[in-house]
Design an enzyme around this catalytic site. Structure first.
Site, PDB file in Angstrom:
ATOM      1  CG  ASP A  29      -2.238   0.681   0.921  1.00 30.22           C
ATOM      2  OD1 ASP A  29      -2.215   1.910   0.688  1.00 30.22           O
ATOM      3  OD2 ASP A  29      -3.275   0.010   0.909  1.00 30.22           O
ATOM      4  CB  SER A  82      -6.844   2.336  -0.432  1.00 30.69           C
ATOM      5  OG  SER A  82      -5.572   2.509   0.102  1.00 30.69           O
ATOM      6  CG  ASP A 172      -6.729  12.496   1.470  1.00 32.35           C
ATOM      7  OD1 ASP A 172      -5.898  11.576   1.584  1.00 32.35           O
ATOM      8  OD2 ASP A 172      -7.925  12.373   1.753  1.00 32.35           O
ATOM      9  NE  ARG A 285     -11.214   5.494   0.785  1.00 33.12           N
ATOM     10  CZ  ARG A 285      -9.907   5.325   0.741  1.00 33.12           C
ATOM     11  NH1 ARG A 285      -9.185   5.962  -0.169  1.00 33.12           N
ATOM     12  NH2 ARG A 285      -9.305   4.541   1.596  1.00 33.12           N
ATOM     13  CE  LYS A 360      -3.512   1.237   4.155  1.00 30.51           C
ATOM     14  NZ  LYS A 360      -3.993   2.355   3.322  1.00 30.51           N
ATOM     15  CG  ASP A 429      -1.216   4.463   2.481  1.00 22.48           C
ATOM     16  OD1 ASP A 429      -1.076   5.370   1.646  1.00 22.48           O
ATOM     17  OD2 ASP A 429      -2.203   4.373   3.225  1.00 22.48           O
ATOM     18  CG  HIS A 433      -1.389   8.623   4.857  1.00 17.57           C
ATOM     19  ND1 HIS A 433      -1.660   9.540   3.867  1.00 17.57           N
ATOM     20  CD2 HIS A 433      -1.964   7.466   4.463  1.00 17.57           C
ATOM     21  CE1 HIS A 433      -2.379   8.942   2.915  1.00 17.57           C
ATOM     22  NE2 HIS A 433      -2.561   7.685   3.240  1.00 17.57           N
ATOM     23  CG  ASP A 470      -2.893   0.910  -2.783  1.00 17.02           C
ATOM     24  OD1 ASP A 470      -1.685   1.181  -2.559  1.00 17.02           O
ATOM     25  OD2 ASP A 470      -3.798   1.144  -1.955  1.00 17.02           O
ATOM     26  CG  HIS A 471      -2.272   4.701  -3.585  1.00 16.26           C
ATOM     27  ND1 HIS A 471      -1.479   5.178  -2.565  1.00 16.26           N
ATOM     28  CD2 HIS A 471      -3.257   3.998  -2.972  1.00 16.26           C
ATOM     29  CE1 HIS A 471      -1.967   4.811  -1.407  1.00 16.26           C
ATOM     30  NE2 HIS A 471      -3.037   4.076  -1.614  1.00 16.26           N
ATOM     31  CG  HIS A 500      -2.489   8.345  -1.412  1.00 17.34           C
ATOM     32  ND1 HIS A 500      -3.764   7.871  -1.585  1.00 17.34           N
ATOM     33  CD2 HIS A 500      -2.087   7.896  -0.199  1.00 17.34           C
ATOM     34  CE1 HIS A 500      -4.124   7.162  -0.534  1.00 17.34           C
ATOM     35  NE2 HIS A 500      -3.128   7.170   0.333  1.00 17.34           N
TER      36      HIS A 500
HETATM   37  O1  2PG Z   1      -6.239   6.857   4.911  1.00 17.44           O
HETATM   38  C1  2PG Z   1      -7.045   7.037   3.985  1.00 17.44           C
HETATM   39  O2  2PG Z   1      -8.259   7.042   4.124  1.00 17.44           O
HETATM   40  C2  2PG Z   1      -6.512   7.271   2.594  1.00 17.44           C
HETATM   41  C3  2PG Z   1      -6.050   8.690   2.495  1.00 17.44           C
HETATM   42  O3  2PG Z   1      -7.126   9.556   2.661  1.00 17.44           O
HETATM   43  O4  2PG Z   1      -5.464   6.386   2.320  1.00 17.44           O
HETATM   44  P1  2PG Z   1      -5.749   5.012   1.522  1.00 17.44           P
HETATM   45  O5  2PG Z   1      -6.440   5.398   0.252  1.00 17.44           O
HETATM   46  O6  2PG Z   1      -4.370   4.463   1.260  1.00 17.44           O
HETATM   47  O7  2PG Z   1      -6.561   4.155   2.388  1.00 17.44           O
HETATM   48 MN    MN Z   2      -3.715   2.570  -0.387  1.00 11.55          MN
HETATM   49 MN    MN Z   3      -3.221   6.071   2.114  1.00 16.99          MN
END
Ligand code: 2PG
Ligand code: MN
Ligand code: MN
Length: 558
Positions: A29, A82, A172, A285, A360, A429, A433, A470-471, A500
């Site tokens: 990740d 993600s 973000d 999301r 995750k 990831d 962050h 994934d990114h 990201h």
């Molecule tokens: O932590 C999350 O919600 C996102 C960033 O906003 O990260 P990820 O897409 O890797 O889950």
């Molecule tokens: Mn991710």
């Molecule tokens: Mn992330």
């Protein structure tokens, strides 16, 4: 259409590739490819396993796209995330994602004609409309411009009293940017007030500390939000939201601001949620809204004491869980992701194991399966969740549960009980962050070690591995100018990038089970995450459905 009876699930046998190999699918990740420099933590970290895979280029290692339109986001400036990343990996096709669907619904005005909006608007006459969500232009969970349009549209359509419950970002987008977003929102609300709408910010808090937990990692996070948003109670009270954020930032960053409520001159909260109100969670999301949606919607609920359970009309911006049909009302229909690779594979006899740690876990299950919770065929699948540490920022524990995930995957591979063993390794990831560069280096090393455990097991059983991501995230920890130079703020401090990126990600295939002559094709140079599903199906000895994005591999005769 979800898995209905009419779908023909049978996949053709691959003309050249055998069935019966154990395939490990490893998703790192937040692991992108970038120029080597001191802010590329993947470069700085010792990552011998991933380095050795790179030696296989171009036949067994390449880069694929993981952001923008390649994963169904509105523009090429949209970084990957993600949700869209795992959706593409699992579904093998590119779907217009929530961000884009909401844009379209707002632009056409269709959002105001749908069932969801009609449902909430029945409260506008007597009740308050509450909008709860992430306040930034990050475009991962929500977008400020969409909130602005929704505010205007709701007031045009009769909302007379509006309360916004903001969650500050800094994950973000740059840390510290929340003050500007709150100021912008305050301006908009002031304009609404000039038009006679009673519109105000009612509460707030940092996304990682208030409301936006996921996969039931820590219900206290949601409770803190509930207390502020619904009950109007929080340890911090302010009469002005900009002041609140400025003051609370003295002891916390945007992601972790403690909850606050806005009070009037009599110290009374200006916007608790009460019977007869309407509530919209404006994130598109899913993962970090599901828990709040459950609290707002479920009559029977035992995750924390809600104290009051107001009779409200609640709608999500989207429906967040297609299987649970949660929430039951929503403003915009989510992408209909159906016939995912996971579903096909279990119908073709592929016994599947999936694992990650809590933060995750839903990525390799729920997102992978098209935002659908649960198993397709319980007797064919096992999903294992390793509990994440709670109540910490992951820079203090950068190894996270990488080792445990590696062990579980290894055991699943060696057990012989599974044909596909799929994991997400979160470290680069989650630690990326936090913006903590040293910790992120440790995180990348730990992730690399977990990959090694899995590849060693694949070696033992004569299997195949597919390692991808994934990114991007950890490969760039600094904000840069257009020409790529690190940027400094006005005090001369480096601008740390917690978000990201738009970088491509690696994909590597290998292992003793890979048939001779298998290599990456050269004729899909723009390949992206959505091409991985067909690739994995091939490695299981099967041909992907026609409408899947093309496979990345070919078999040449030696
Ligand atoms: O932590 C999350 O919600 C996102 C960033 O906003 O990260 P990820 O897409 O890797 O889950
Ligand atoms: Mn991710
Ligand atoms: Mn992330």
């Amino acid at each position: 259409m979800r898995s209905s009876g009419q779908v023909s699930w049978r996949l053709e046998d691959h003309p050249k590739l055998p069935k019966g190999k154990t395939v490990a699918v490893v998703v790192l990740d937040g692991w992108g490819e970038n120029k080597p420099d001191e802010f590329n933590c993947i470069h700085v970290a010792q990552t011998p396993t991933m380095d050795s895979l790179k030696q296989g280029a171009p036949e067994k290692w390449r880069l694929i796209r993981a952001h923008g339109t390649a994963v169904g986001l509105p523009t090429e400036d949209d970084m990957g995330n993600s949700e869209v990343g795992h959706n593409a990996l699992g579904a093998g096709r590119i779907y217009a994602q929530g961000a884009k669907l909401v844009d379209l619904a707002l632009a056409s005005g269709k959002i105001y004609e749908g069932e969801g909006f009609k449902y909430i608007s029945e409260s506008f006459e007597k009740g308050t409309l509450h909008l709860i969500g992430l306040l930034s232009d990050g475009g991962v969970h929500s977008r400020l411009d969409q909130l602005q349009l929704l505010l205007k549209g709701a007031s045009d359509h009769g909302a007379k009293r509006i309360r916004v419950h903001v969650l500050t970002d800094g994950r973000d987008v740059l840390d510290g940017s929340s003050i500007g977003f709150v100021e912008t929102l305050e301006n908009d609300l002031a304009k609404l007030r000039e038009k006679g709408v009673d519109a105000q910010i009612a509460s707030g808090g940092g996304r990682m500390y208030v409301t936006m937990d996921r996969y039931e990692n820590d219900w206290n996070v949601v409770k803190r939000g509930w207390d502020a948003q619904v009950l109007g109670e929080a340890p911090h009270k302010f009469t002005n939201a900009v002041e609140a954020v400025k003051k609370l930032r003295e002891n916390a960053n945007d992601q972790y601001l403690p909850p606050f409520v806005i009070v009037d001159e009599n110290k009374k909260a200006v916007g608790p949620i009460v019977d007869g109100d309407a509530v919209v969670t404006f994130n598109f999301r899913a993962d970090r809204m599901v828990m709040l949606a459950k609290a707002l919607e479920y009559e029977d609920f035992d995750k924390f004491d809600r104290v009051r359970f107001p009779k409200i009309r609640y709608a999500g911006m989207l429906q967040y869980d297609g299987e649970l049909k949660l929430p039951s009302c929503y403003l915009v229909s989510p992408p209909e992701i159906e016939r995912t690779s996971g579903e096909y594979l279990v119908h073709n006899g592929i016994r599947t194991f999936a694992c990650s740690e809590t933060v995750k876990f839903g990525h390799v299950t729920f997102f992978w399966n098209g935002n659908r919770s649960g198993y397709f065929k319980p007797e064919m699948e096992e999903y294992v969740e390793i509990p994440s540490d709670i109540g910490i920022t992951f820079n203090v524990q950068p190894k996270m549960k990488a080792l445990e995930i590696g062990e579980k995957a290894r055991d699943a591979i060696l057990s012989g009980k599974f044909d596909q063993v799929r994991v997400n390794i979160p470290n680069s990831d989650m630690v990326g962050h936090t913006g903590d560069i040293q910790a992120t280096v440790v995180a990348c090393k730990a992730a690399d070690e977990a990959v090694k455990m899995i590849l060693d097991a694949i070696e033992q059983v004569g299997g195949i591995y597919v390692v991808t991501a994934d990114h991007g995230n950890a490969e760039d920890m600094v904000k840069r100018s257009k020409s790529g130079q690190p940027l400094y703020d006005k005090n001369g401090n480096l601008q740390i990038l917690t978000s990201h990126t738009c970088q491509p990600v690696p994909i590597a295939i290998g292992g003793p089970g890979v048939a001779p002559g298998v290599r990456f094709r050269k004729d899909v140079p723009d390949g992206g995450l959505a091409n991985v599903a067909a690739t994995v199906m091939n490695l299981h000895g099967l041909v992907a459905p026609n409408d899947y994005e093309p496979t990345l591999i070919e078999v040449v005769d030696n």
